[in-house]
Design a protein around this motif. Sequence first.
Motif, PDB file in Angstrom:
ATOM      1  N   ARG A  68       0.805  -1.220   0.000  1.00 23.84           N
ATOM      2  CA  ARG A  68       0.000   0.000   0.000  1.00 23.84           C
ATOM      3  C   ARG A  68       0.843   1.278   0.000  1.00 23.84           C
ATOM      4  NH1 ARG A  68      -4.894  -0.999   4.178  1.00 23.84           N
ATOM      5  NH2 ARG A  68      -5.132   1.238   3.799  1.00 23.84           N
ATOM      6  N   PRO A  69       1.920   1.389   0.785  1.00 18.75           N
ATOM      7  CA  PRO A  69       2.734   2.609   0.687  1.00 18.75           C
ATOM      8  C   PRO A  69       3.323   2.815  -0.703  1.00 18.75           C
ATOM      9  CG  PRO A  69       3.263   1.396   2.691  1.00 18.75           C
ATOM     10  CD  PRO A  69       2.393   0.499   1.868  1.00 18.75           C
ATOM     11  N   VAL A  70       3.706   1.718  -1.358  1.00 17.47           N
ATOM     12  CA  VAL A  70       4.236   1.828  -2.728  1.00 17.47           C
ATOM     13  C   VAL A  70       3.152   2.363  -3.657  1.00 17.47           C
ATOM     14  CG1 VAL A  70       5.290   0.574  -4.640  1.00 17.47           C
ATOM     15  CG2 VAL A  70       5.812  -0.079  -2.277  1.00 17.47           C
ATOM     16  N   GLY A  71       1.934   1.822  -3.511  1.00 15.91           N
ATOM     17  CA  GLY A  71       0.825   2.314  -4.327  1.00 15.91           C
ATOM     18  C   GLY A  71       0.502   3.766  -4.037  1.00 15.91           C
ATOM     19  N   GLY A  72       0.541   4.139  -2.746  1.00 16.42           N
ATOM     20  CA  GLY A  72       0.278   5.526  -2.396  1.00 16.42           C
ATOM     21  C   GLY A  72       1.269   6.479  -3.016  1.00 16.42           C
ATOM     22  N   LEU A  73       2.528   6.073  -3.067  1.00 17.56           N
ATOM     23  CA  LEU A  73       3.570   6.912  -3.661  1.00 17.56           C
ATOM     24  C   LEU A  73       3.453   6.955  -5.180  1.00 17.56           C
ATOM     25  CD1 LEU A  73       6.167   8.584  -3.334  1.00 17.56           C
ATOM     26  CD2 LEU A  73       7.451   6.438  -3.461  1.00 17.56           C
ATOM     27  N   LEU A  74       3.436   5.775  -5.812  1.00 18.11           N
ATOM     28  CA  LEU A  74       3.456   5.714  -7.277  1.00 18.11           C
ATOM     29  C   LEU A  74       2.169   6.251  -7.902  1.00 18.11           C
ATOM     30  CD1 LEU A  74       5.162   2.247  -7.909  1.00 18.11           C
ATOM     31  CD2 LEU A  74       6.175   4.521  -8.088  1.00 18.11           C
ATOM     32  N   LEU A  75       1.017   5.766  -7.431  1.00 21.18           N
ATOM     33  CA  LEU A  75      -0.233   6.192  -8.049  1.00 21.18           C
ATOM     34  C   LEU A  75      -0.639   7.587  -7.595  1.00 21.18           C
ATOM     35  CD1 LEU A  75      -2.147   2.788  -7.915  1.00 21.18           C
ATOM     36  CD2 LEU A  75      -1.050   3.869  -9.870  1.00 21.18           C
ATOM     37  N   GLY A  76      -0.195   7.991  -6.392  1.00 22.70           N
ATOM     38  CA  GLY A  76      -0.384   9.388  -6.004  1.00 22.70           C
ATOM     39  C   GLY A  76       0.407  10.313  -6.913  1.00 22.70           C
ATOM     40  N   TRP A  77       1.606   9.885  -7.261  1.00 25.37           N
ATOM     41  CA  TRP A  77       2.438  10.640  -8.203  1.00 25.37           C
ATOM     42  C   TRP A  77       1.768  10.734  -9.577  1.00 25.37           C
ATOM     43  CZ3 TRP A  77       6.017   8.211 -11.992  1.00 25.37           C
ATOM     44  CH2 TRP A  77       6.873   9.137 -12.607  1.00 25.37           C
ATOM     45  N   GLY A 366      -0.623  10.106  -0.023  1.00 24.50           N
ATOM     46  CA  GLY A 366      -0.641   8.660  -0.229  1.00 24.50           C
ATOM     47  C   GLY A 366       0.478   7.912   0.464  1.00 24.50           C
ATOM     48  N   PHE A 367       1.712   8.376   0.337  1.00 24.39           N
ATOM     49  CA  PHE A 367       2.832   7.609   0.891  1.00 24.39           C
ATOM     50  C   PHE A 367       2.879   7.649   2.413  1.00 24.39           C
ATOM     51  CE2 PHE A 367       7.348   7.281   2.166  1.00 24.39           C
ATOM     52  CZ  PHE A 367       7.526   5.938   1.839  1.00 24.39           C
ATOM     53  N   PRO A 368       2.909   8.828   3.065  1.00 29.84           N
ATOM     54  CA  PRO A 368       2.999   8.808   4.529  1.00 29.84           C
ATOM     55  C   PRO A 368       1.766   8.196   5.182  1.00 29.84           C
ATOM     56  CG  PRO A 368       2.702  11.045   3.731  1.00 29.84           C
ATOM     57  CD  PRO A 368       2.972  10.201   2.535  1.00 29.84           C
ATOM     58  N   TYR A 369       0.584   8.402   4.599  1.00 30.24           N
ATOM     59  CA  TYR A 369      -0.623   7.815   5.167  1.00 30.24           C
ATOM     60  C   TYR A 369      -0.576   6.291   5.087  1.00 30.24           C
ATOM     61  CZ  TYR A 369      -5.442   6.250   5.576  1.00 30.24           C
ATOM     62  OH  TYR A 369      -6.571   5.564   5.940  1.00 30.24           O
ATOM     63  N   SER A 370      -0.295   5.746   3.896  1.00 30.54           N
ATOM     64  CA  SER A 370      -0.300   4.292   3.715  1.00 30.54           C
ATOM     65  C   SER A 370       0.800   3.619   4.527  1.00 30.54           C
ATOM     66  CB  SER A 370      -0.151   3.949   2.230  1.00 30.54           C
ATOM     67  OG  SER A 370      -1.247   4.428   1.489  1.00 30.54           O
ATOM     68  N   LEU A 371       1.952   4.270   4.642  1.00 28.99           N
ATOM     69  CA  LEU A 371       3.040   3.713   5.445  1.00 28.99           C
ATOM     70  C   LEU A 371       2.629   3.641   6.913  1.00 28.99           C
ATOM     71  CD1 LEU A 371       5.973   2.704   5.529  1.00 28.99           C
ATOM     72  CD2 LEU A 371       6.688   5.085   5.887  1.00 28.99           C
ATOM     73  N   THR A 372       1.981   4.681   7.406  1.00 32.52           N
ATOM     74  CA  THR A 372       1.538   4.700   8.801  1.00 32.52           C
ATOM     75  C   THR A 372       0.485   3.631   9.058  1.00 32.52           C
ATOM     76  OG1 THR A 372       1.921   7.095   8.811  1.00 32.52           O
ATOM     77  CG2 THR A 372       0.655   6.185  10.635  1.00 32.52           C
ATOM     78  N   VAL A 373      -0.446   3.477   8.110  1.00 34.18           N
ATOM     79  CA  VAL A 373      -1.480   2.441   8.241  1.00 34.18           C
ATOM     80  C   VAL A 373      -0.844   1.054   8.277  1.00 34.18           C
ATOM     81  CG1 VAL A 373      -3.413   1.325   7.065  1.00 34.18           C
ATOM     82  CG2 VAL A 373      -3.325   3.809   7.223  1.00 34.18           C
ATOM     83  N   ALA A 374       0.141   0.816   7.403  1.00 37.15           N
ATOM     84  CA  ALA A 374       0.797  -0.493   7.365  1.00 37.15           C
ATOM     85  C   ALA A 374       1.521  -0.787   8.675  1.00 37.15           C
ATOM     86  CB  ALA A 374       1.771  -0.555   6.186  1.00 37.15           C
ATOM     87  N   LEU A 375       2.193   0.222   9.240  1.00 34.80           N
ATOM     88  CA  LEU A 375       3.001   0.013  10.440  1.00 34.80           C
ATOM     89  C   LEU A 375       2.163  -0.098  11.711  1.00 34.80           C
ATOM     90  CD1 LEU A 375       5.998   2.440   9.769  1.00 34.80           C
ATOM     91  CD2 LEU A 375       6.001  -0.056   9.612  1.00 34.80           C
ATOM     92  N   PHE A 376       1.098   0.720  11.825  1.00 34.67           N
ATOM     93  CA  PHE A 376       0.340   0.768  13.068  1.00 34.67           C
ATOM     94  C   PHE A 376      -1.033   0.104  12.958  1.00 34.67           C
ATOM     95  CE2 PHE A 376       3.421   4.191  13.421  1.00 34.67           C
ATOM     96  CZ  PHE A 376       3.880   4.053  14.721  1.00 34.67           C
ATOM     97  N   GLY A 377      -1.713   0.274  11.823  1.00 35.94           N
ATOM     98  CA  GLY A 377      -3.027  -0.334  11.669  1.00 35.94           C
ATOM     99  C   GLY A 377      -2.953  -1.793  11.278  1.00 35.94           C
ATOM    100  N   GLY A 378      -2.148  -2.096  10.275  1.00 37.88           N
ATOM    101  CA  GLY A 378      -2.069  -3.467   9.789  1.00 37.88           C
ATOM    102  C   GLY A 378      -1.512  -4.445  10.799  1.00 37.88           C
ATOM    103  N   THR A 379      -0.707  -3.955  11.716  1.00 42.09           N
ATOM    104  CA  THR A 379      -0.104  -4.840  12.723  1.00 42.09           C
ATOM    105  C   THR A 379      -0.932  -4.952  13.992  1.00 42.09           C
ATOM    106  OG1 THR A 379       1.167  -2.975  13.625  1.00 42.09           O
ATOM    107  CG2 THR A 379       2.232  -4.310  11.912  1.00 42.09           C
ATOM    108  N   ALA A 380      -1.999  -4.153  14.117  1.00 40.98           N
ATOM    109  CA  ALA A 380      -2.762  -4.123  15.368  1.00 40.98           C
ATOM    110  C   ALA A 380      -3.354  -5.475  15.755  1.00 40.98           C
ATOM    111  CB  ALA A 380      -3.856  -3.047  15.288  1.00 40.98           C
ATOM    112  N   PRO A 381      -4.092  -6.164  14.868  1.00 48.51           N
ATOM    113  CA  PRO A 381      -4.657  -7.459  15.279  1.00 48.51           C
ATOM    114  C   PRO A 381      -3.584  -8.477  15.648  1.00 48.51           C
ATOM    115  CG  PRO A 381      -5.755  -6.646  13.302  1.00 48.51           C
ATOM    116  CD  PRO A 381      -4.564  -5.776  13.518  1.00 48.51           C
ATOM    117  N   TYR A 382      -2.491  -8.492  14.890  1.00 58.09           N
ATOM    118  CA  TYR A 382      -1.415  -9.448  15.177  1.00 58.09           C
ATOM    119  C   TYR A 382      -0.780  -9.150  16.538  1.00 58.09           C
ATOM    120  CZ  TYR A 382       3.026 -11.937  14.906  1.00 58.09           C
ATOM    121  OH  TYR A 382       4.097 -12.745  15.182  1.00 58.09           O
ATOM    122  N   LEU A 383      -0.484  -7.882  16.792  1.00 60.11           N
ATOM    123  CA  LEU A 383       0.153  -7.508  18.052  1.00 60.11           C
ATOM    124  C   LEU A 383      -0.754  -7.817  19.240  1.00 60.11           C
ATOM    125  CD1 LEU A 383       2.489  -6.159  19.556  1.00 60.11           C
ATOM    126  CD2 LEU A 383       1.377  -3.947  19.153  1.00 60.11           C
TER     127      LEU A 383
END
Length: 423
Positions: A68-77, A366-383
Amino acid sequence: MGEQSVRVRRPGRQLVAASIGNAVEWYDWYAYTFLAVYFSTQIFPNTADPVQGLLNAFAVFAVGFFMRPVGGLLLGWVADRVGRRNALTLTILLMGGGSLLMAVLPTYAQVGALSPILLVVARLVQGLSIGGEFAASTTFLVESAPPGRRGLFSSFQYVSTTIGQLIASGLSAVLASTLAKPDMTAWGWRIPFVVGAVIALVGFWIRRTADETHPAQEQLAAGNRPPLFAALQRYPRQSLLIVGVTIAGTITYYTWTTYVPTYAQLNGGLDPATTLVVGTIALAVFAVLQPLGGMLSDRYGRKPLLLGFAGGFALLVIPLLAAMTSFTGMLLAQVAGMVLLTGYTSIAAALNAEIVPGEVRASGIGFPYSLTVALFGGTAPYLATLLKDLGHPEWFLYYVVLLSVLGFVVYLRLPETAHRPLD
């Protein structure tokens, strides 16, 4: 030249164009999680151990999440260079293509190791797409809004997200209850992905006829084409601010919409059927609340809602989760959490768009938002599950409280942006 110079003739159609595509994106994204229990034994070897197959399927899901961060950066661009509408048509084609690949995916018995490889490819494409979708649709929605309605238009980001999630859940539940388990495992799981691919074509047609909100062609003619990392280079403070305003929102969103049913089962003794019913009701209420939150923010500002959201979760997340020991207790607690969460979700798109300048708005969000979601949101259930397994489930609650307090401090220092001209 800013986006305000672009005349949007049909704001209602703009709203539909952004919303239908976003709903399709999230429908496909969530359909994978609901159906993994069926297709995992078809795609991975060692099918005698269904748990291992399911773990493999969720590992692939995680790979898609970090695209998702890659998509946020590339497609946001792409959205900043050639226009929001072009980027939106590209994101929905990518998601539809990924869904179609899932629908026709050969099994491991048919093609061997190529089957899980193709599954990874499908998820990479969809992860790329959904990262770009938030970047492009956020800017498109907010730039399409009439004066004084940015918060209202922003709220449909999560209205459509929730609708997509509910449709995926509903269709999966209907299929699972009407088809025998062997049929569901053999071919029934493919049906929702076929539906997703078809709806994506409808969304593509609607988006092609939408009005462009970004004067990209004039920028191109003037030679003002932002490079890939322009937002990070030119506006590092705004990029860091996007991270700051997103952390509390993403940890609470994924905790409340994804992990709460599991928490109620593990700690409250509730059965899966009860938590599924409660979760569905709460999501429906959540969707209805979004426009109300957006309208309130247009009238009274973004900060009151943001401070109420972060402060409310910091104070109430522990007692709300502790109340989830019965159907009624879980329903009241989860809906109360949804009310608090609306203070963030209903205006996240507007707030992000008001922080980042128009020339790099899509990639800058796109990039900072998606990166933050991946690091903090995506890991929440696992953690949360890991800490429960280690015997310290309360540590996760303290973690949520800490990030909510951090969010409160960030929002407290934010300037009010609701009534400023965009750009």
